[in-house]
Structures are given as C-alpha cells and as structure tokens.
Design a protein around this motif. Structure first.
Motif, PDB file in Angstrom:
ATOM      1  N   ASP A   1       0.809  -1.214   0.000  1.00  0.00           N
ATOM      2  CA  ASP A   1       0.000   0.000   0.000  1.00  0.00           C
ATOM      3  C   ASP A   1       0.847   1.272   0.000  1.00  0.00           C
ATOM      4  N   PHE A   2       1.902   1.297   0.824  1.00  0.00           N
ATOM      5  CA  PHE A   2       2.665   2.529   1.011  1.00  0.00           C
ATOM      6  C   PHE A   2       4.149   2.395   0.676  1.00  0.00           C
TER       7      PHE A   2
ATOM      8  N   GLU B   1       3.702   3.580   9.225  1.00  0.00           N
ATOM      9  CA  GLU B   1       3.459   2.841   7.981  1.00  0.00           C
ATOM     10  C   GLU B   1       3.347   3.758   6.772  1.00  0.00           C
ATOM     11  N   LYS B   2       2.816   4.970   6.976  1.00  0.00           N
ATOM     12  CA  LYS B   2       2.600   5.897   5.873  1.00  0.00           C
ATOM     13  C   LYS B   2       3.777   6.847   5.671  1.00  0.00           C
TER      14      LYS B   2
ATOM     15  N   GLN C   1       5.296   8.777   7.819  1.00  0.00           N
ATOM     16  CA  GLN C   1       5.380   9.992   8.628  1.00  0.00           C
ATOM     17  C   GLN C   1       6.549   9.856   9.589  1.00  0.00           C
TER      18      GLN C   1
END
Length: 392
Positions: free
Chosen positions: A154-155, A235-236, A238
């Motif tokens: 996803d990321f 996870e994203k 940051q």
C-alpha cells in the motif's frame, strides 16, 4: 601513508587479529559459535545465540575466503552456514528465528526482517565465494519471505517484524534502544545491502526491481533535505523524531553507491551519486580528526551521544575512502587515515578483536561486549575487506 601501506595494515589487522579471534575463541564445541564474550573478553558460554551474529560471521569468513582463498576461512564459513541452515531456519513457517538457546534450540521465534536480511547477506556471499547451490537457494527463499511478509504493497517499503507465523506483532523494535515504529531506516539499509549481495549471484528481474525501488526510497524519502538519514517512520512514512546518526549516514553513503554500481543503471548512477556525497558530508558533521566519529545526536530529546563505538569508526574509514575515490578530494583520504590512526590507538584491543568503543569521557567501554549479539566481525572485518578490494 601510501595506499599500499594502508592496504598492508588493514590486511594484517584482518588476518592476524580479527579472523583468528573468531576462529579460535568463538567456535563452540556444541556447534556453531558461542553467543558472547563480555567487555573484559571473558567467555559467557551460556549466552543465547543470535541470528545477526551468526549471519555476520558467515558473511565475513565467506568474503575472506573469496579474497584470500584460505581454506581455514572456508571451514569457518561452512561451519556458520551449516549451523544457520540446521538451527536458525524455521522449517515449519519459513524465515529464520531471532535467537537460539546455547544448545541450538529456538528461543525467540519472532521474525525480525533486519535479521533475515543478514541471513540473506551471509548466504549470498557464501554462494558468491563457493558457488554453493544450497546457500543460494536458501537466500532466495528468505528473499521471498521478506517480499511476501514485510513489503508494504500500500505505502511501499518494509515493515519491521512479525510473529513466527507471519502475523502482526505489537513490539517491532530491533533493540531496546530503538523506537517501536513500523518502518526504520536501519532495516531498509540492511535489506538494501542484502539484496545488493544477492543480485551479484542471482540476476532475477524481480530482485532487480526491488533493489532499484530501495535505492530510490533512500534517495527520495529516507535521506532528508539536510543529507542526514531519517530514522523512524510510521506505515505511511510519517517521520517520528529527529535523530542524526552519523555512523549510519557514512555507512549508507557507500552502501547506496555500491548498490547502484551492482545494479548497473548508468542513469540511476548519475542521479544517486550526488545523494551519496550529500549523505557522506552530513555524516562527517560528527567527525573529529583527533577523536574519531561520535555516535549520534537525538535532536528531539536534546541529547548528544558522544561515545565512539567500534562500528561507527569502521564505517567512517570505508565511507571516506569511497568518497575519495569518487571525488578525488584529498580531504576524504586524510579523514580515512586519521580515523584509522584513531582506531589503532584506541579501539583495537591488545588481547584480541576491538573494544566496543570509547565512552564520552574518552575511557574504554568494557561494560559492553567484545563479542556478542551485536558485536560481530562484520563492520571491522568488512572495513578491511573493502579497502583491500578498493585499493586492489
């Protein structure tokens, strides 16, 4: 000092000190290698055995055999390879265990992808040195474990850890000193390193794509605007906290360049070369010509960690030597020589191997291991091996 003198000195350090220490003092009659010698060089025979230590021994002796063709090094490398395959590889769920008890039984069965990457690194180097199919097949299987269970579709990037059977795990920390974050620079750096070594011996198109993706991740996301690597992410992606880790900066500067060279993409080389130099320059903010490279600054916490750990010093020599060859700027060779002088005076232990390092007050750190879960022949051994090959 001439390049040949430099090469001669690190060659002797490797063959007369580092390798004999691990061959003679760490081989365990029960199989594999002892898990620990404390900071005073006392054997702790009942210490757990870590995958990282064993995989790094495997890499170091495999690379030493490849360069020197000494059968003693092959014997030690084969001992490490066989022990990993027999005891660390999880034959039920795949992957490899984090640690074993002193007798070789599974102790901590979590799957830490940083450690699995080192197993790939060691096994791929053994295959490179010997053309052994079993080690290559196992390295490829572990690569697929990382891609199937760590890669974030996803990321992008790689998650830190899982349970033995590949389920999410609450505590993903690599060590007590690390933050409990989903993605870290450190795990990505050593997956990059492992995939680079694997690609030397397994020219798979999928691996090529993953290696290129890692290189771009470092160039675009992990390396910050100031050149310093950013360490901890969710996870994203940051960023969590602001830490400048000088040893990781200088280590990454040359591992990233090595990866691009092994990939053989000229356009990517042109793009990444200035990134490597920027990372190296940022890392050298922690360097003092007379006193080696300090560990890190935790800017978020307002803390300066002024220890001079062994691995940071070793990576500084390699990173500076790479930059000298890339740029021709004499300042980099001067820094490599200055760092090597510091190592000879303060870090090499008279009774074998290297101390953990110096404390902030300049005293020798004997509270931390001479050999152990994290104290391995990989950083200092690789420093010697890299210079031997770079000088030619």
């Amino acid at each position: 000092m001439t390049s040949e003198q430099f090469k001669s000195e690190v060659s002797r350090e490797l063959t007369d000190n580092i390798l004999p220490f691990w061959e003679n003092l760490m081989s365990d009659p029960r199989g594999g290698f002892f898990g620990r010698r404390d900071g005073n060089n006392t054997l702790i025979s009942d210490a757990p055995k870590g995958l990282i230590l064993n995989a790094r021994i495997l890499w170091t002796f495999s690379a030493s055999y490849r360069i020197f063709h000494n059968e003693k090094y092959l014997s030690t490398a084969t001992r490490a390879k066989n022990y990993i395959l027999e005891h660390f590889i999880d034959k039920e769920f795949g992957g490899a265990f984090w640690s074993l008890d002193p007798n070789g039984c599974a102790l901590d069965t979590k799957k830490q992808f940083y450690a699995i990457a080192f197993a790939i690194y060691g096994l791929a180097e053994y295959s490179r040195a010997t053309r052994d199919k079993e080690s290559l097949d196992t390295a490829v299987a572990l690569y697929h474990c990382i891609e199937d269970h760590s890669f974030d579709n996803d990321f992008n990037g790689y998650l830190e850890a899982s349970t033995r059977d590949w389920r999410p795990i609450e505590d993903m920390r690599l060590s007590d000193k690390d933050q409990n974050d989903a993605k870290t620079m450190n795990t990505h750096l050593h997956i990059l390193e492992a995939y680079t070594c694997l690609f030397r011996v397994w020219k798979d198109s999928g691996l090529e794509e993953k290696l290129r993706n890692l290189i771009v991740l470092f160039a675009n996301r992990i390396a910050g605007p100031d050149g310093h690597l950013q360490l901890f992410f969710d996870e994203k992606w940051q960023l969590n906290g602001h830490i400048q880790s000088f040893g990781h900066d200088i280590e990454c500067s040359w591992l990233l360049w090595e990866a691009v060279c092994v990939l053989g993409d000229d356009a990517l080389k042109q793009r990444v070369r200035p990134v490597c130099s920027r990372i190296a320059e940022a890392g050298m903010e922690g360097f003092t010509p007379e006193g080696g490279m300090i560990y890190e600054w935790n800017i978020t916490a307002g803390e300066k960690h002024l220890n001079r750990d062994w691995w940071v010093q070793a990576e500084t020599v390699v990173g500076c030597f790479y930059q000298w060859q890339l740029t021709g700027d004499r300042k980099w060779l001067d820094a490599a020589e200055s760092e090597w002088d510091f190592i000879k005076k303060h870090i090499i232990a008279p009774d074998g191997e290297w101390y953990w390092g110096l404390l902030a007050d300049g005293s020798v750190n004997t509270a931390d291991d001479r050999a152990g879960f994290w104290k391995c022949p990989y950083h200092n051994g690789r420093m010697c091996l890299e210079l031997i090959e770079l000088i030619g």
